[in-house]
Each structure stands twice: as C-alpha cells, then as structure tokens.
Design a protein around this motif. Structure first.
Motif, PDB file in Angstrom:
ATOM      1  N   PHE A  79     -13.337  -0.982  -5.725  1.00 33.22           N
ATOM      2  CA  PHE A  79     -13.711  -0.071  -6.817  1.00 33.22           C
ATOM      3  C   PHE A  79     -14.417   1.170  -6.291  1.00 33.22           C
ATOM      4  O   PHE A  79     -15.525   1.506  -6.688  1.00 33.22           O
ATOM      5  CB  PHE A  79     -14.470  -0.842  -7.902  1.00 33.22           C
ATOM      6  N   HIS A  80     -13.716   1.818  -5.377  1.00 37.04           N
ATOM      7  CA  HIS A  80     -13.995   3.188  -4.926  1.00 37.04           C
ATOM      8  C   HIS A  80     -12.614   3.830  -4.955  1.00 37.04           C
ATOM      9  O   HIS A  80     -11.692   3.377  -4.250  1.00 37.04           O
ATOM     10  CB  HIS A  80     -14.602   3.171  -3.521  1.00 37.04           C
ATOM     11  N   LEU A  81     -12.469   4.842  -5.798  1.00 32.27           N
ATOM     12  CA  LEU A  81     -11.164   5.474  -6.016  1.00 32.27           C
ATOM     13  C   LEU A  81     -10.419   5.699  -4.700  1.00 32.27           C
ATOM     14  O   LEU A  81     -11.012   6.165  -3.727  1.00 32.27           O
ATOM     15  CB  LEU A  81     -11.388   6.814  -6.731  1.00 32.27           C
ATOM     16  N   HIS A  82      -9.147   5.359  -4.678  1.00 30.25           N
ATOM     17  CA  HIS A  82      -8.332   5.591  -3.482  1.00 30.25           C
ATOM     18  C   HIS A  82      -6.887   5.758  -3.863  1.00 30.25           C
ATOM     19  O   HIS A  82      -6.411   5.150  -4.819  1.00 30.25           O
ATOM     20  CB  HIS A  82      -8.487   4.446  -2.473  1.00 30.25           C
ATOM     21  N   MET A  83      -6.196   6.577  -3.098  1.00 30.65           N
ATOM     22  CA  MET A  83      -4.757   6.787  -3.278  1.00 30.65           C
ATOM     23  C   MET A  83      -4.032   6.173  -2.085  1.00 30.65           C
ATOM     24  O   MET A  83      -4.338   6.489  -0.935  1.00 30.65           O
ATOM     25  CB  MET A  83      -4.460   8.287  -3.369  1.00 30.65           C
ATOM     26  N   HIS A  84      -3.084   5.275  -2.373  1.00 34.78           N
ATOM     27  CA  HIS A  84      -2.238   4.714  -1.317  1.00 34.78           C
ATOM     28  C   HIS A  84      -1.107   5.703  -1.027  1.00 34.78           C
ATOM     29  O   HIS A  84      -0.457   6.202  -1.960  1.00 34.78           O
ATOM     30  CB  HIS A  84      -1.585   3.407  -1.770  1.00 34.78           C
ATOM     31  N   VAL A  85      -0.858   5.957   0.249  1.00 38.31           N
ATOM     32  CA  VAL A  85       0.323   6.712   0.686  1.00 38.31           C
ATOM     33  C   VAL A  85       1.178   5.728   1.457  1.00 38.31           C
ATOM     34  O   VAL A  85       0.771   5.249   2.520  1.00 38.31           O
ATOM     35  CB  VAL A  85      -0.053   7.899   1.599  1.00 38.31           C
ATOM     36  N   MET A  86       2.338   5.386   0.890  1.00 40.89           N
ATOM     37  CA  MET A  86       3.161   4.332   1.476  1.00 40.89           C
ATOM     38  C   MET A  86       4.585   4.823   1.683  1.00 40.89           C
ATOM     39  O   MET A  86       5.150   5.476   0.798  1.00 40.89           O
ATOM     40  CB  MET A  86       3.198   3.113   0.550  1.00 40.89           C
ATOM     41  N   GLY A  87       5.150   4.471   2.836  1.00 40.76           N
ATOM     42  CA  GLY A  87       6.535   4.857   3.092  1.00 40.76           C
ATOM     43  C   GLY A  87       7.040   4.216   4.370  1.00 40.76           C
ATOM     44  O   GLY A  87       6.346   3.419   5.002  1.00 40.76           O
ATOM     45  N   GLY A  88       8.277   4.581   4.728  1.00 39.89           N
ATOM     46  CA  GLY A  88       8.882   4.046   5.942  1.00 39.89           C
ATOM     47  C   GLY A  88       9.787   2.862   5.681  1.00 39.89           C
ATOM     48  O   GLY A  88      10.334   2.277   6.623  1.00 39.89           O
ATOM     49  N   ARG A  89       9.939   2.498   4.427  1.00 43.00           N
ATOM     50  CA  ARG A  89      10.904   1.448   4.049  1.00 43.00           C
ATOM     51  C   ARG A  89      11.320   1.685   2.606  1.00 43.00           C
ATOM     52  O   ARG A  89      10.624   2.393   1.855  1.00 43.00           O
ATOM     53  CB  ARG A  89      10.313   0.043   4.211  1.00 43.00           C
ATOM     54  N   ALA A  90      12.445   1.064   2.213  1.00 45.46           N
ATOM     55  CA  ALA A  90      12.877   1.165   0.822  1.00 45.46           C
ATOM     56  C   ALA A  90      11.940   0.337  -0.059  1.00 45.46           C
ATOM     57  O   ALA A  90      11.453  -0.719   0.366  1.00 45.46           O
ATOM     58  CB  ALA A  90      14.309   0.664   0.683  1.00 45.46           C
ATOM     59  N   MET A  91      11.676   0.831  -1.261  1.00 46.77           N
ATOM     60  CA  MET A  91      10.797   0.120  -2.203  1.00 46.77           C
ATOM     61  C   MET A  91      11.493  -0.021  -3.560  1.00 46.77           C
ATOM     62  O   MET A  91      12.214   0.871  -3.973  1.00 46.77           O
ATOM     63  CB  MET A  91       9.484   0.890  -2.395  1.00 46.77           C
ATOM     64  N   ALA A  92      11.203  -1.125  -4.201  1.00 45.10           N
ATOM     65  CA  ALA A  92      11.804  -1.391  -5.504  1.00 45.10           C
ATOM     66  C   ALA A  92      11.039  -0.654  -6.604  1.00 45.10           C
ATOM     67  O   ALA A  92       9.880  -0.290  -6.443  1.00 45.10           O
ATOM     68  CB  ALA A  92      11.791  -2.889  -5.779  1.00 45.10           C
TER      69      ALA A  92
END
Ligand code: 5GP
Ligand code: ZN
Length: 116
Positions: free
Chosen positions: A99-112
């Motif tokens: 519960f400390h604001l955060h943005m995930h940056v995700m990539g490098g594979r296909a996602m559903a």
C-alpha cells in the motif's frame, strides 16, 4: 501502513536493497523482486501515497511523470515495440499487496486479456 514500516519507503531510504532502474526527484523505479514477466519494473512516487484512492489533482503532474518514465523504461528495455503493460492495482480485490502507490511495467512476453 506507515512510512516507517512501508517496504517501498524502506527501499527509498535504502534500508531494503533493490535493483534500481531509474530515479529523479519525484519517482524511483526498481525491478520487482518476484518478476512475472521478463521485464517487470515498479515505478513508485517518493511521496508515500497509499493507493490511487489517495491522489488528488495536485498529483496530476506526478501521475503523468510516472507514465513518461514507464515509456522511457520500456524503450530502454527494448519492449516498446513488441508491447508492454502498465498496471496499477488499487485495493485488495485486484491484488494490491503493497500500500504504497506503484505502477508495474511488464513486458517481454505475450499476455492474456482480460486479466484473471
Ligand atoms: P501489488 O500486488 O501491490 O500490485 O504489487 C506489489 C509488488 O511488489 C509485487 O509484484 C511484489 O513482488 C513486489 N514487491 C514486494 N515487496 C518487494 C520488495 O521488497 N522489493 C521489490 N523489489 N519488490 C517487492
Ligand atoms: Zn511508503
């Protein structure tokens, strides 16, 4: 969760180690300790904000900057053309665990889509 025990505040104070990716006066970015994609970086504000529920128009610049930093990280990690996902979980139903604001940056594979 107060700032003394908040794990992301502790990373900001360098009390907990993290693989840092980017830093400026408003945000810090570091690798997620439990990555779910080949690229999985978290961008956090230096201000302790618990979640999106706590932001106000005063944070418009900060939130815009988080997206700009995300774009730059995606470019540097070379996932900007193949695709990447930006996620901000807000609340327990959708899996927010820190519960400390955060943005995930995700990539490098296909996602559903939609997510589970
Ligand atoms: P949430 O589920 O709240 O959206 O995401 C929290 C994320 O923080 C999770 O992906 C989790 O792996 C990551 N995380 C939790 N504790 C730590 C830590 O101490 N260091 C790092 N680098 N990531 C953490
Ligand atoms: Zn915090």
């Amino acid at each position: 969760m107060n700032q003394k025990t908040c794990v992301f505040c502790r990373i900001l104070r360098r009390e907990v180690p993290a693989k840092l990716v980017y830093e400026n006066d408003q945000v810090l970015a570091f690798e997620d300790v439990n990555p779910v994609a080949p690229v999985h970086v978290l961008i956090i504000p230096k201000e302790h904000i618990g979640s999106i529920n706590e932001i106000s128009p005063l944070h418009d610049g900060l939130m815009g900057q988080m997206v700009t930093v995300a774009k730059e990280i995606a470019r540097k990690q070379n996932i900007h053309e193949t695709g990447f996902r930006l996620v901000i979980n807000n609340g327990v139903d959708v899996g927010q665990s820190v519960f400390h604001l955060h943005m995930h940056v995700m990539g490098g594979r296909a996602m559903a889509w939609p997510p589970g």
